[in-house]
Design a protein around this motif. Structure first.
Motif, PDB file in Angstrom:
ATOM      1  N   LYS A 155       0.562  19.205  -8.559  1.00 26.21           N
ATOM      2  CA  LYS A 155       0.564  19.617  -9.972  1.00 26.21           C
ATOM      3  C   LYS A 155       1.976  19.593 -10.556  1.00 26.21           C
ATOM      4  CE  LYS A 155      -3.870  20.557  -9.732  1.00 26.21           C
ATOM      5  NZ  LYS A 155      -4.095  20.116  -8.359  1.00 26.21           N
ATOM      6  N   VAL A 156       2.752  18.579 -10.174  1.00 18.71           N
ATOM      7  CA  VAL A 156       4.124  18.422 -10.663  1.00 18.71           C
ATOM      8  C   VAL A 156       4.319  16.971 -11.084  1.00 18.71           C
ATOM      9  CG1 VAL A 156       6.570  18.418 -10.025  1.00 18.71           C
ATOM     10  CG2 VAL A 156       5.102  20.255  -9.239  1.00 18.71           C
ATOM     11  N   PHE A 157       4.952  16.774 -12.242  1.00 20.04           N
ATOM     12  CA  PHE A 157       5.307  15.428 -12.686  1.00 20.04           C
ATOM     13  C   PHE A 157       6.771  15.438 -13.082  1.00 20.04           C
ATOM     14  CE2 PHE A 157       5.802  12.260 -16.152  1.00 20.04           C
ATOM     15  CZ  PHE A 157       5.589  11.123 -15.386  1.00 20.04           C
ATOM     16  N   SER A 158       7.579  14.641 -12.379  1.00 16.92           N
ATOM     17  CA  SER A 158       9.011  14.601 -12.625  1.00 16.92           C
ATOM     18  C   SER A 158       9.356  13.436 -13.544  1.00 16.92           C
ATOM     19  CB  SER A 158       9.778  14.468 -11.302  1.00 16.92           C
ATOM     20  OG  SER A 158      11.158  14.349 -11.547  1.00 16.92           O
ATOM     21  N   ILE A 159       9.831  13.761 -14.742  1.00 14.15           N
ATOM     22  CA  ILE A 159      10.232  12.728 -15.696  1.00 14.15           C
ATOM     23  C   ILE A 159      11.567  12.115 -15.283  1.00 14.15           C
ATOM     24  CG2 ILE A 159      10.822  12.314 -18.131  1.00 14.15           C
ATOM     25  CD1 ILE A 159       8.910  14.619 -18.827  1.00 14.15           C
ATOM     26  N   LEU A 175       7.405  18.561 -15.460  1.00 19.20           N
ATOM     27  CA  LEU A 175       6.274  19.317 -15.991  1.00 19.20           C
ATOM     28  C   LEU A 175       5.457  19.845 -14.818  1.00 19.20           C
ATOM     29  CD1 LEU A 175       5.068  16.881 -18.807  1.00 19.20           C
ATOM     30  CD2 LEU A 175       6.448  18.934 -19.107  1.00 19.20           C
ATOM     31  N   GLU A 176       4.819  20.996 -15.020  1.00 19.85           N
ATOM     32  CA  GLU A 176       3.983  21.591 -13.984  1.00 19.85           C
ATOM     33  C   GLU A 176       2.645  22.011 -14.575  1.00 19.85           C
ATOM     34  OE1 GLU A 176       6.132  24.114 -10.921  1.00 19.85           O
ATOM     35  OE2 GLU A 176       7.520  24.272 -12.604  1.00 19.85           O
ATOM     36  N   GLY A 177       1.603  22.045 -13.720  1.00 22.90           N
ATOM     37  CA  GLY A 177       0.283  22.480 -14.159  1.00 22.90           C
ATOM     38  C   GLY A 177      -0.736  21.365 -14.072  1.00 22.90           C
ATOM     39  N   ASN A 178      -1.979  21.682 -14.395  1.00 19.39           N
ATOM     40  CA  ASN A 178      -3.065  20.704 -14.297  1.00 19.39           C
ATOM     41  C   ASN A 178      -2.880  19.523 -15.247  1.00 19.39           C
ATOM     42  OD1 ASN A 178      -4.522  22.116 -12.313  1.00 19.39           O
ATOM     43  ND2 ASN A 178      -5.443  23.455 -13.849  1.00 19.39           N
ATOM     44  N   ILE A 179      -2.171  19.743 -16.354  1.00 20.53           N
ATOM     45  CA  ILE A 179      -1.981  18.678 -17.330  1.00 20.53           C
ATOM     46  C   ILE A 179      -1.144  17.530 -16.771  1.00 20.53           C
ATOM     47  CG2 ILE A 179       0.122  19.597 -18.374  1.00 20.53           C
ATOM     48  CD1 ILE A 179      -1.016  18.805 -21.099  1.00 20.53           C
ATOM     49  N   THR A 180      -0.394  17.791 -15.701  1.00 18.21           N
ATOM     50  CA  THR A 180       0.484  16.755 -15.148  1.00 18.21           C
ATOM     51  C   THR A 180      -0.297  15.557 -14.619  1.00 18.21           C
ATOM     52  OG1 THR A 180       0.491  17.886 -13.006  1.00 18.21           O
ATOM     53  CG2 THR A 180       2.297  18.392 -14.531  1.00 18.21           C
ATOM     54  N   ILE A 181      -1.529  15.756 -14.174  1.00 15.87           N
ATOM     55  CA  ILE A 181      -2.326  14.628 -13.671  1.00 15.87           C
ATOM     56  C   ILE A 181      -2.589  13.638 -14.788  1.00 15.87           C
ATOM     57  CG2 ILE A 181      -4.488  13.963 -12.558  1.00 15.87           C
ATOM     58  CD1 ILE A 181      -4.613  16.758 -11.347  1.00 15.87           C
ATOM     59  N   LEU A 182      -3.085  14.154 -15.934  1.00 16.45           N
ATOM     60  CA  LEU A 182      -3.335  13.290 -17.083  1.00 16.45           C
ATOM     61  C   LEU A 182      -2.040  12.655 -17.571  1.00 16.45           C
ATOM     62  CD1 LEU A 182      -5.089  12.227 -19.436  1.00 16.45           C
ATOM     63  CD2 LEU A 182      -4.617  14.377 -20.633  1.00 16.45           C
ATOM     64  N   PHE A 183      -0.988  13.469 -17.652  1.00 20.12           N
ATOM     65  CA  PHE A 183       0.285  12.979 -18.171  1.00 20.12           C
ATOM     66  C   PHE A 183       0.849  11.867 -17.290  1.00 20.12           C
ATOM     67  CE2 PHE A 183       4.767  13.122 -19.325  1.00 20.12           C
ATOM     68  CZ  PHE A 183       4.699  13.300 -20.702  1.00 20.12           C
ATOM     69  N   SER A 184       0.798  12.047 -15.964  1.00 17.05           N
ATOM     70  CA  SER A 184       1.358  11.047 -15.053  1.00 17.05           C
ATOM     71  C   SER A 184       0.584   9.732 -15.122  1.00 17.05           C
ATOM     72  CB  SER A 184       1.363  11.585 -13.621  1.00 17.05           C
ATOM     73  OG  SER A 184       0.043  11.825 -13.166  1.00 17.05           O
ATOM     74  N   VAL A 185      -0.746   9.807 -15.230  1.00 16.90           N
ATOM     75  CA  VAL A 185      -1.556   8.587 -15.327  1.00 16.90           C
ATOM     76  C   VAL A 185      -1.236   7.836 -16.611  1.00 16.90           C
ATOM     77  CG1 VAL A 185      -3.901   7.702 -15.572  1.00 16.90           C
ATOM     78  CG2 VAL A 185      -3.419   9.454 -13.869  1.00 16.90           C
ATOM     79  N   VAL A 237       3.315   6.210  -7.430  1.00 18.12           N
ATOM     80  CA  VAL A 237       3.253   7.437  -6.624  1.00 18.12           C
ATOM     81  C   VAL A 237       3.060   8.684  -7.474  1.00 18.12           C
ATOM     82  CG1 VAL A 237       4.587   8.922  -5.062  1.00 18.12           C
ATOM     83  CG2 VAL A 237       4.587   6.454  -4.726  1.00 18.12           C
ATOM     84  N   SER A 238       3.607   8.713  -8.695  1.00 13.00           N
ATOM     85  CA  SER A 238       3.598   9.945  -9.497  1.00 13.00           C
ATOM     86  C   SER A 238       2.195  10.515  -9.751  1.00 13.00           C
ATOM     87  CB  SER A 238       4.327   9.728 -10.824  1.00 13.00           C
ATOM     88  OG  SER A 238       3.730   8.695 -11.580  1.00 13.00           O
ATOM     89  N   PRO A 239       1.147   9.704 -10.003  1.00 13.24           N
ATOM     90  CA  PRO A 239      -0.188  10.307 -10.134  1.00 13.24           C
ATOM     91  C   PRO A 239      -0.674  10.982  -8.850  1.00 13.24           C
ATOM     92  CG  PRO A 239      -0.167   8.119 -11.124  1.00 13.24           C
ATOM     93  CD  PRO A 239       1.119   8.272 -10.368  1.00 13.24           C
ATOM     94  N   ILE A 240      -0.306  10.427  -7.678  1.00 13.77           N
ATOM     95  CA  ILE A 240      -0.694  11.041  -6.400  1.00 13.77           C
ATOM     96  C   ILE A 240       0.021  12.379  -6.229  1.00 13.77           C
ATOM     97  CG2 ILE A 240      -0.762  10.735  -3.897  1.00 13.77           C
ATOM     98  CD1 ILE A 240      -0.715   7.722  -4.352  1.00 13.77           C
ATOM     99  N   VAL A 241       1.320  12.408  -6.543  1.00 10.36           N
ATOM    100  CA  VAL A 241       2.090  13.651  -6.459  1.00 10.36           C
ATOM    101  C   VAL A 241       1.527  14.689  -7.419  1.00 10.36           C
ATOM    102  CG1 VAL A 241       4.363  14.691  -6.827  1.00 10.36           C
ATOM    103  CG2 VAL A 241       4.183  12.447  -5.740  1.00 10.36           C
ATOM    104  N   GLY A 270      11.368  14.772  -8.067  1.00 10.39           N
ATOM    105  CA  GLY A 270      10.693  13.637  -7.441  1.00 10.39           C
ATOM    106  C   GLY A 270      11.436  13.050  -6.265  1.00 10.39           C
ATOM    107  N   THR A 271      12.266  13.841  -5.605  1.00 10.06           N
ATOM    108  CA  THR A 271      13.064  13.336  -4.474  1.00 10.06           C
ATOM    109  C   THR A 271      12.777  14.091  -3.183  1.00 10.06           C
ATOM    110  OG1 THR A 271      14.879  14.803  -5.147  1.00 10.06           O
ATOM    111  CG2 THR A 271      14.952  12.530  -5.944  1.00 10.06           C
ATOM    112  N   THR A 272      11.667  14.817  -3.128  1.00  7.59           N
ATOM    113  CA  THR A 272      11.371  15.625  -1.932  1.00  7.59           C
ATOM    114  C   THR A 272      11.180  14.773  -0.681  1.00  7.59           C
ATOM    115  OG1 THR A 272       9.950  17.392  -1.101  1.00  7.59           O
ATOM    116  CG2 THR A 272       8.875  15.622  -2.314  1.00  7.59           C
ATOM    117  N   HIS A 273      10.884  13.476  -0.857  1.00 10.90           N
ATOM    118  CA  HIS A 273      10.673  12.604   0.316  1.00 10.90           C
ATOM    119  C   HIS A 273      11.944  12.435   1.146  1.00 10.90           C
ATOM    120  CE1 HIS A 273      12.702   9.217  -1.757  1.00 10.90           C
ATOM    121  NE2 HIS A 273      12.170   9.746  -2.838  1.00 10.90           N
ATOM    122  N   VAL A 274      13.124  12.683   0.557  1.00 12.30           N
ATOM    123  CA  VAL A 274      14.361  12.528   1.336  1.00 12.30           C
ATOM    124  C   VAL A 274      14.557  13.683   2.316  1.00 12.30           C
ATOM    125  CG1 VAL A 274      15.477  11.259  -0.536  1.00 12.30           C
ATOM    126  CG2 VAL A 274      15.844  13.728  -0.355  1.00 12.30           C
TER     127      VAL A 274
END
Length: 621
Positions: A403-407, A470-480, A394-398, A246-250
């Protein structure tokens, strides 16, 4: 509500967004839009005469939103949901921006006209032009050049594969309507103009030369991205590693970097006693940095916000951060409506609004949870509160886009953001001081290299933590779910309430994910239509997949499909690939040296059998 009373800019932003949503359902021409504006101004003026301020405010806000929506509708094409192949056309126009430049290719945005034999002459249109073959036919191309050439042109595509970007959205965000390819040997340079884009590229070229001289080769791409906004030299593997934390913005010019530059400029301009003169210098220098780094959407938002903040400070008025952020967003979408489509702008605006709304409640909740009161603990708690406030929004947008959610993102940002902020300051000092003394420049460059190496090592260390991302389509639900749960928990008023809400949030997330996994069939047949072929993914067993690559038409020299190659490389299953023509052969040849696969040509008899099994009425392409 009190929050809207104290923040009129936020109220106006919400009304404008409502106007955009309403206007999105209507397609009006310029004449009708002009009548709407005149009518809205007259009605608002009447309300003001009768001292009815809110109705006038509402009407003007909705009208602004409606106008923005009308501009957005003009930027979009109502294309059918089909793959439209490339076709021949003539392109004539001016290069307004360089996107990527290598020894063998050049990608730029051309503003001009497209002469297509099947369409009337299209004027005042923007095209992403990919020029190939510069290694065989070297030509000097810069922003400001007027060029003409035959091209293979097409409309931007929607994302079909999980590994490719949505060209439609990206093109809309930079106000581009076409994507074209051309050969370097067929490019004609009509004339050269020394405009602002040309001089910007000269400055960038000089900075690139200095970076090559001062910094280590492995950090060249990162430093270039920090100082000029050119992310094309950042290694893909490094970018992916930072995205997982979750630090790609740097790694690009974002609102953070503009904020750092604004803070440094404010300190350096401390000797200017006249406040209005300081504001003028500050505005010029911040604007110059934003232009030099390619007018990135987050940088534009942050630059406007920095100037507004200093303007408020100059006039000695007390204005909330929410008002400043909302006003900067309003100004950006009024003057550049297309930036609404930019995911960089979306994430930047969401992060700032998250910090403005959630930082103080989150900090209070963390202080209730951690009963410590000293400078170190207060700094750590404040840093955690800031990163949580931004990451939660931001995490739901990412997750939606990548399709990535960084815990591990909040923890990673606490350490990596300060390292890159200092590295950016040192890199600027290295480039600037190198004109006075090369040794001074090298000294600061060495410090910058050390800080970047430390951040890369730290990022890799954090990635080794189990379930860090986490990666994949499930990350959208998980992040929300995680975002809602953390907001619910961290808005608690006591320690007991915080722990109770955390427990409830964990249970709800676990049950929702279990229900999602129970109703999702992961082993389903997937069809991916491409321009020159169709790919069918057919699960054979739990860890084995058959992939049929069926050419649409004979292609002697098919172009590479990098997105499909990446999808196949990242597929964890054992792959069996069947192909019917040269496109499939080309993809298979690129894969077999990079991973273990089984592959074979599909005979005509086998194609007929597949048609019968799948009940296909027409022959396979």
């Amino acid at each position: 509500m009190k929050i809207f009373t104290n923040n009129p800019a936020l109220k106006l932003l919400i009304i404008i967004i409502l106007g955009i949503i309403i206007g999105n359902n209507y397609d009006v021409n310029d004449a009708i839009l002009l009548y709407i504006i005149i009518l809205a101004v007259i009605i608002s003026f009447i309300f003001v005469l009768f001292k009815k301020i809110f109705p006038a405010y509402l009407i003007l806000g909705l009208t602004i939103g409606f106008c923005i929506s009308a501009q957005l509708n003009q930027l979009s094409f109502n294309t059918p949901n089909k793959i439209i192949p490339t076709s021949s056309a003539l392109l004539e126009g001016r290069i307004v921006k360089t996107l990527k430049k290598t020894s063998y290719s050049y990608r730029c945005i051309v503003e001009g006209k497209v002469d297509h034999k099947a369409l009337p002459l299209i004027k005042n249109t923007n095209v992403i032009l990919n020029i190939k073959g510069l290694n065989k036919n070297p030509i000097e191309l810069f922003a400001g050049n007027d060029i003409a050439c035959p091209v293979k042109i097409r409309l931007p595509h929607k994302a079909v594969l999980p590994t490719e970007i949505n060209e439609e959205q990206y093109a809309a965000s930079i106000d581009v309507q076409w994507i074209a390819d051309a050969s370097a040997k067929k490019i004609s340079i009509i004339r050269r103009h020394n405009d602002i884009n040309f001089y910007r590229e000269l400055v960038v070229s000089e900075i690139e030369r200095k970076i090559d001289l001062l910094f280590s080769e492995k950090n060249f791409g990162i430093i270039l991205a920090l100082l000029t906004g050119d992310q094309t030299r950042v290694p893909q593997t490094l970018r992916r590693d930072f995205s997982l934390t979750g630090t790609t913005h740097v790694l690009s010019v974002s609102g953070l970097h503009v904020g750092v530059i604004a803070a440094v400029l404010f300190i350096l301009l401390g000797f200017v006693r006249m406040k209005w003169l300081k504001l003028v210098f500050f505005t010029i220098l911040v604007s110059a940095f934003v232009v030099m780094t390619g007018m990135q959407p987050p940088a534009i938002r942050a630059g406007i916000m920095a100037v507004i903040a200093l303007l408020i400070n100059t006039t000695q008025r007390r204005v909330s951060a929410i008002n400043v952020i909302a006003l900067s967003i309003i100004l950006v979408i009024i003057f550049s409506p297309n930036l609404i489509y930019s995911m960089g702008f979306q994430m930047s605006a969401a992060a700032m609004l998250g910090i403005a709304f959630l930082y103080h409640p989150f900090r209070k909740a963390l202080l209730n949870l951690i009963k410590l009161d000293n400078k170190v603990s207060n700094y750590i708690i404040s840093s955690i509160a800031i990163t949580f406030s931004a990451s939660i929004i931001v995490s739901p947008i990412v997750a939606y886009y990548f399709k990535v959610f960084s815990i591990i993102s909040p923890i990673a940002n606490i350490f990596i953001i300060p390292l890159y902020s200092i590295a950016m300051i040192f890199a600027l000092m290295a480039v600037g001081l190198s004109y006075i003394s090369t040794w001074l420049g090298l000294a600061y460059a060495s410090s910058t290299d050390f800080l970047i190496a430390l951040s890369v090592w730290l990022n890799k260390f954090l990635l080794k933590i189990p379930l860090s991302s986490l990666e994949g389509n499930i990350t959208i639900l998980f992040s929300v779910l995680i975002s809602i749960g953390l907001i619910y928990a961290l808005l608690s008023n006591s320690r007991k309430q915080l722990l109770f809400r955390l427990g409830i949030s964990v249970c709800v997330c676990y049950m929702s994910l279990a229900l999602y996994n129970g109703t999702t069939d992961k082993r389903e047949i997937k069809i991916y239509p491409r321009e020159n072929y169709v790919a069918a993914f057919v699960p054979i067993s739990e860890n084995k997949t058959f992939i049929l690559l069926s050419d649409r038409k004979p292609a002697q020299y098919p172009s590479r499909d990098y997105s499909m190659e990446r999808l196949l490389l990242e597929n964890p299953d054992s792959l069996v690939i069947g192909y019917t023509g040269n496109v499939g052969i080309n993809i298979t040849d690129k894969l077999k040296y990079r991973r273990s696969i089984q592959h074979f040509p599909v005979s005509l008899d086998l194609q007929i059998k597949i048609e019968k099994v799948l009940n296909i009425e027409t022959h396979l392409p």
